[in-house]
Design an enzyme around this catalytic site. Sequence first.
Site, PDB file in Angstrom:
ATOM      1  N   ASP A 144      -3.241   8.184   7.756  1.00 47.73           N
ATOM      2  CA  ASP A 144      -4.158   7.350   8.525  1.00 47.73           C
ATOM      3  C   ASP A 144      -3.322   6.660   9.599  1.00 47.73           C
ATOM      4  O   ASP A 144      -2.262   7.155   9.960  1.00 47.73           O
ATOM      5  CB  ASP A 144      -4.931   6.364   7.619  1.00 47.73           C
ATOM      6  N   SER A 175       0.803  -1.219   0.000  1.00 50.32           N
ATOM      7  CA  SER A 175       0.000   0.000   0.000  1.00 50.32           C
ATOM      8  C   SER A 175       0.837   1.271   0.000  1.00 50.32           C
ATOM      9  O   SER A 175       0.326   2.344  -0.329  1.00 50.32           O
ATOM     10  CB  SER A 175      -0.948   0.010   1.205  1.00 50.32           C
ATOM     11  N   HIS A 235      -0.209   4.823   7.210  1.00 56.64           N
ATOM     12  CA  HIS A 235       0.458   5.385   6.038  1.00 56.64           C
ATOM     13  C   HIS A 235       0.848   6.843   6.235  1.00 56.64           C
ATOM     14  O   HIS A 235       0.107   7.607   6.854  1.00 56.64           O
ATOM     15  CB  HIS A 235      -0.457   5.248   4.815  1.00 56.64           C
TER      16      HIS A 235
END
Length: 353
Positions: A318, A32, A321
């Site tokens: 978040d 991600s 990340h």
Amino acid sequence: MALSLLASLFLLLVVQSGDSANVPAIFIFGDSLSDSGNNNYIPTLAKSNYPPYGIDFPLGPTGRFSNGKLVVDILAEMLGLPYAPPFSDPSTMNNLQILQGVNYASATAGVLDETGKQYMGSIPFNRQIDDFQQTVSRIYTLFGQNTTAMNAYISKALMMVSIGSNDYLNNYLRPDIYSTSTQYTPLAFSNLLVQQIAQQLLALYNMGARKFVVYSLGPIGCTPNQLVGQSCADKVNQMVLLFNSALRSLIIDLNLHLPGVDFAYADAYGIITDILVSPNSYGFSVTWQGCCGAGNLQWNCIAGTAPCNNRNSYIFWDSLHPTEAVNRVVAQRSFAGPPSDIYPFNIQQLASI
């Protein structure tokens, strides 16, 4: 013949216009931290193609797990290349832009195929390599099945690899789902992962890749998701350091023993730790809290919630990340930093080889 001629002319324009003539393309593998939208097109619970993700990205929510640009996006800009499109987008393989790079990264993906299975449908590193093989076959066709020309092109392309965090967050550290923590000590598990990565990097090498940037894992014990109060989870970071040490040794060994290859090891752990230790010197004032409103136990942003206004002051977007502001620091230091940031040469130097 006409198509291969068009591709050759397109590649010539790319090489002449790019800031680094020796890097015609960037191919991206990872999770991600690098996913530019691959998970949009697969059945998985790990998606970020909704607001407030992408609030600062020119195209809005694209599937990037940040408020704006990722490290790989910023590096593409520095190399004079466009953002690499996600492989899973059905239109990507029919576009000549693949000659400037493709992104294969997938949120929740790991080095191990089983990692992240609780989210369903992620694309592990092994499958990303299979997807790269499809791209190589497509490029071979675009080059009129000219093996010499294609190999010369692939050897100049930059392979970006950033993977392994999920093998801890969504595997080893989840004993309720996985048995790895009972099967392996932290040292044995780190060695297992790096042995697997060695085979995966060798597979890319055997397809013609010669220029690699491999990122270490960051201090995932310091993410809001893993914090113990307002302190980093040292036990988790110690596991990460075992992995990073083995990975760095692997990169040194590959440089010594693989003919014609140039690997760079980028120390994301050290760069992000510097930011966490001295946030004010980088312009950050919020260290232990995500900007987008996710609680520490819920790693992702809640759809439709309003994020913080001062996003450049936050380290984390978040609960897992980083913000674009942090991504920019990591990109800049890996592009032009000293050997303590990226070894044995930085991306700017690698591009000139």
